[in-house]
Design an enzyme around this catalytic site. Sequence first.
Site, mmCIF file in Angstrom:
data_model
loop_
_atom_site.group_PDB
_atom_site.id
_atom_site.type_symbol
_atom_site.label_atom_id
_atom_site.label_comp_id
_atom_site.label_asym_id
_atom_site.label_seq_id
_atom_site.Cartn_x
_atom_site.Cartn_y
_atom_site.Cartn_z
ATOM 1 N N ARG A 164 -1.186 64.314 58.692
ATOM 2 C CA ARG A 164 -0.095 63.477 59.012
ATOM 3 C C ARG A 164 -0.413 62.524 60.259
ATOM 4 O O ARG A 164 0.285 62.350 61.146
ATOM 5 C CB ARG A 164 1.271 64.316 59.442
ATOM 6 C CG ARG A 164 1.783 64.921 58.191
ATOM 7 C CD ARG A 164 2.158 64.012 57.079
ATOM 8 N NE ARG A 164 2.430 64.954 56.009
ATOM 9 C CZ ARG A 164 1.915 65.513 55.020
ATOM 10 N NH1 ARG A 164 0.635 65.118 54.888
ATOM 11 N NH2 ARG A 164 2.393 66.264 54.014
ATOM 12 N N SER A 242 11.092 65.390 55.762
ATOM 13 C CA SER A 242 10.689 66.456 56.490
ATOM 14 C C SER A 242 10.422 66.080 57.881
ATOM 15 O O SER A 242 9.748 65.094 58.342
ATOM 16 C CB SER A 242 9.364 66.946 55.808
ATOM 17 O OG SER A 242 9.263 67.406 54.612
ATOM 18 N N GLU A 338 7.537 65.089 62.873
ATOM 19 C CA GLU A 338 6.867 63.991 61.996
ATOM 20 C C GLU A 338 7.581 62.608 62.455
ATOM 21 O O GLU A 338 6.544 61.699 62.453
ATOM 22 C CB GLU A 338 6.817 64.414 60.640
ATOM 23 C CG GLU A 338 6.084 65.345 59.912
ATOM 24 C CD GLU A 338 5.929 65.323 58.577
ATOM 25 O OE1 GLU A 338 6.156 64.151 57.677
ATOM 26 O OE2 GLU A 338 5.949 66.190 57.896
#
Length: 342
Positions: A164, A242, A338
């Site tokens: 990520r 998420s 995130e």
Amino acid sequence: MPLERDVNLKPYNSFGLPAMAERLVRIREEADVRRVVDHPELGRAPKFVLGGGSNLVLTRDVQAVVLKMEIPGIRLLEERADAWIIEAGAGVAWHELVAWTIEQGYPGLENLALIPGTVGAAPVQNIGAYGIELKDRFESLDAVDLVTGRSAFLPAAVCRFGYRDSVFKQEGFGGLAGKSVITRVRLRLPRPWVPALDYLDLQRRMAETGIAAPDARQIFDWVCEIRRAKLPDPAKIGNAGSFFKNPVVSEEQCRDIIGRDPGIVHYPMPDGTIKLAAGWLIDACGWKGKSVGGAAVYERQALVLVNRGEARGAEVVTLARAIQESVYGRFGIRLEPEPILL
């Protein structure tokens, strides 16, 4: 290049959070970026790049010039013996691209179906799901420097892809965070196609259906069904998917946690580290369904924070920080968000 002022950003972020942009420019071609850079008013002002707004928590109004990425277009750029090279504009919805490749008979992106956001944002986050990351299918991209207006061609090695993560999120030496904007992305879909079926949910679907060798269309359909069952539709319930990264720990740390919580969901990584399921950690701390104001933890998936109505960004951040402290207190692990918190 029309300049819009005092734009409501609530429709442009998937959490549905209230915020205003003082100035907004819709980028529909690469030349629009250079026009902004050369503009007497906008050129020296701070810039904020906005794609689909699916990885964003707005806690305040945006004073920077918002560059709303809307560059269109999908095409087969090249057909090689070993791969199809697909090119797409930064403003194309990611799922639209995945569905187009399946319809055209170019498999390879099916595991990444139904991920929200735009093509231009995909390399920034190095999106991933069901055993595949963007870096596994990446060829190159075009970007424009937000100071000089110069175009640049970036191959995979320059993008510094991580979990990520990418050079576009990194600051300091060589980092491009806030310094450039992606305009076009090229993906490499390998030939012959080899399905990625190691993920547990896909293994279960194979066992349930008796389909031992699913084609790309079948995997695409399964992934869509699995995601829809687990994750709320942002059009109905505001969310950013998420919310936390799955933490990566050493084998020793994992053994210590298993000694206290044998049921913890974990995945061995090729480098010997262990990835832990952040959703499991949050659920184990009893957060599923809990709320702060209009922000809540989704009842079906603890990894997802949602907007139950008129949530504000500050409430989302307060809830996220409380979850972080709770998980750290029990497991000694600090969860990392995130989304971008702005």
